[in-house]
Design a protein around this motif. Sequence first.
Motif, short mmCIF file in Angstrom:
data_model
loop_
_atom_site.label_atom_id
_atom_site.label_comp_id
_atom_site.label_asym_id
_atom_site.label_seq_id
_atom_site.Cartn_x
_atom_site.Cartn_y
_atom_site.Cartn_z
N ALA A 30 0.84 -1.20 0.00
CA ALA A 30 0.00 0.00 0.00
C ALA A 30 0.87 1.25 0.00
CB ALA A 30 -0.92 0.00 1.21
N TYR A 31 1.92 1.24 0.80
CA TYR A 31 2.83 2.39 0.84
C TYR A 31 3.55 2.57 -0.51
CZ TYR A 31 6.63 5.46 2.30
OH TYR A 31 7.52 6.49 2.39
N GLY A 32 3.99 1.46 -1.09
CA GLY A 32 4.66 1.52 -2.39
C GLY A 32 3.74 2.06 -3.48
N ARG A 33 2.48 1.61 -3.48
CA ARG A 33 1.52 2.11 -4.47
C ARG A 33 1.30 3.61 -4.29
NH1 ARG A 33 -1.11 -2.77 -3.29
NH2 ARG A 33 -2.43 -1.71 -1.76
N CYS A 34 1.20 4.05 -3.05
CA CYS A 34 0.98 5.47 -2.78
C CYS A 34 2.17 6.30 -3.26
CB CYS A 34 0.74 5.68 -1.29
SG CYS A 34 0.43 7.40 -0.85
N VAL A 35 3.36 5.87 -2.94
CA VAL A 35 4.56 6.61 -3.35
C VAL A 35 4.68 6.63 -4.87
CG1 VAL A 35 7.09 6.59 -3.32
CG2 VAL A 35 5.80 6.24 -1.21
N ALA A 36 4.41 5.51 -5.52
CA ALA A 36 4.49 5.45 -6.98
C ALA A 36 3.46 6.39 -7.62
CB ALA A 36 4.26 4.02 -7.47
N ALA A 37 2.25 6.41 -7.06
CA ALA A 37 1.22 7.30 -7.60
C ALA A 37 1.58 8.76 -7.36
CB ALA A 37 -0.13 6.98 -6.96
N ALA A 38 2.13 9.05 -6.20
CA ALA A 38 2.50 10.42 -5.88
C ALA A 38 3.69 10.87 -6.73
CB ALA A 38 2.83 10.56 -4.40
N ALA A 39 4.61 9.96 -7.00
CA ALA A 39 5.80 10.31 -7.79
C ALA A 39 5.44 10.56 -9.25
CB ALA A 39 6.84 9.21 -7.69
N ALA A 40 4.32 10.02 -9.70
CA ALA A 40 3.90 10.26 -11.08
C ALA A 40 3.53 11.72 -11.27
CB ALA A 40 2.72 9.36 -11.43
N GLY A 41 3.07 12.34 -10.21
CA GLY A 41 2.73 13.76 -10.25
C GLY A 41 3.81 14.54 -9.51
N GLU A 42 3.37 15.28 -8.53
CA GLU A 42 4.31 16.06 -7.73
C GLU A 42 4.39 15.43 -6.35
OE1 GLU A 42 4.83 20.57 -5.99
OE2 GLU A 42 3.53 20.23 -7.70
N LEU A 43 5.55 14.95 -5.99
CA LEU A 43 5.75 14.29 -4.71
C LEU A 43 5.91 15.35 -3.63
CD1 LEU A 43 6.01 11.52 -3.43
CD2 LEU A 43 8.46 11.63 -3.83
N ARG A 44 5.04 15.28 -2.63
CA ARG A 44 5.08 16.24 -1.52
C ARG A 44 5.24 15.50 -0.20
NH1 ARG A 44 2.67 21.50 -2.51
NH2 ARG A 44 2.09 21.62 -4.70
N ARG A 45 5.78 16.21 0.73
CA ARG A 45 5.96 15.65 2.07
C ARG A 45 4.60 15.28 2.66
NH1 ARG A 45 9.85 17.08 6.65
NH2 ARG A 45 8.71 16.39 8.48
N ASP A 46 4.55 14.17 3.36
CA ASP A 46 3.36 13.66 4.05
C ASP A 46 2.23 13.25 3.12
OD1 ASP A 46 4.70 14.07 6.42
OD2 ASP A 46 3.71 15.97 6.87
N THR A 47 2.50 13.09 1.83
CA THR A 47 1.47 12.63 0.91
C THR A 47 1.00 11.23 1.28
OG1 THR A 47 2.38 13.96 -0.87
CG2 THR A 47 0.96 12.15 -1.51
N CYS A 48 1.93 10.38 1.68
CA CYS A 48 1.62 8.99 2.00
C CYS A 48 1.81 8.71 3.49
CB CYS A 48 2.50 8.06 1.17
SG CYS A 48 2.28 8.27 -0.59
N LEU A 49 1.54 9.70 4.30
CA LEU A 49 1.78 9.59 5.73
C LEU A 49 0.96 8.47 6.37
CD1 LEU A 49 3.31 10.71 8.14
CD2 LEU A 49 1.44 12.32 8.49
N GLU A 50 -0.28 8.35 6.01
CA GLU A 50 -1.15 7.32 6.59
C GLU A 50 -0.62 5.92 6.28
OE1 GLU A 50 -5.67 5.71 5.99
OE2 GLU A 50 -5.30 7.85 5.72
#
Length: 68
Positions: A30-50
């Motif tokens: 779940a964390y990997g999917r979130c980071v990959a999705a966020a990296a496709a756009g603009e990666l921001r701090r605490d995007t995948c905090l949960e």
Amino acid sequence: MSGRGVWLRARARLRRFPVLLSGCGEQAAAYGRCVAAAAAGELRRDTCLEEFRALRDCFARAAKATPK
């Protein structure tokens, strides 16, 4: 004074890491999917905090339950 004991303990902890992490596959995915999705756009701090907190908590529970 030798630092050998410190390195031996650190290596022992690192050897346990794959075993501990294997019990948290769902949270890691779940964390990997979130980071990959966020990296496709603009990666921001605490995007995948949960997701990160869920993975961290799972890992902490696994580490407490595993004998040293």
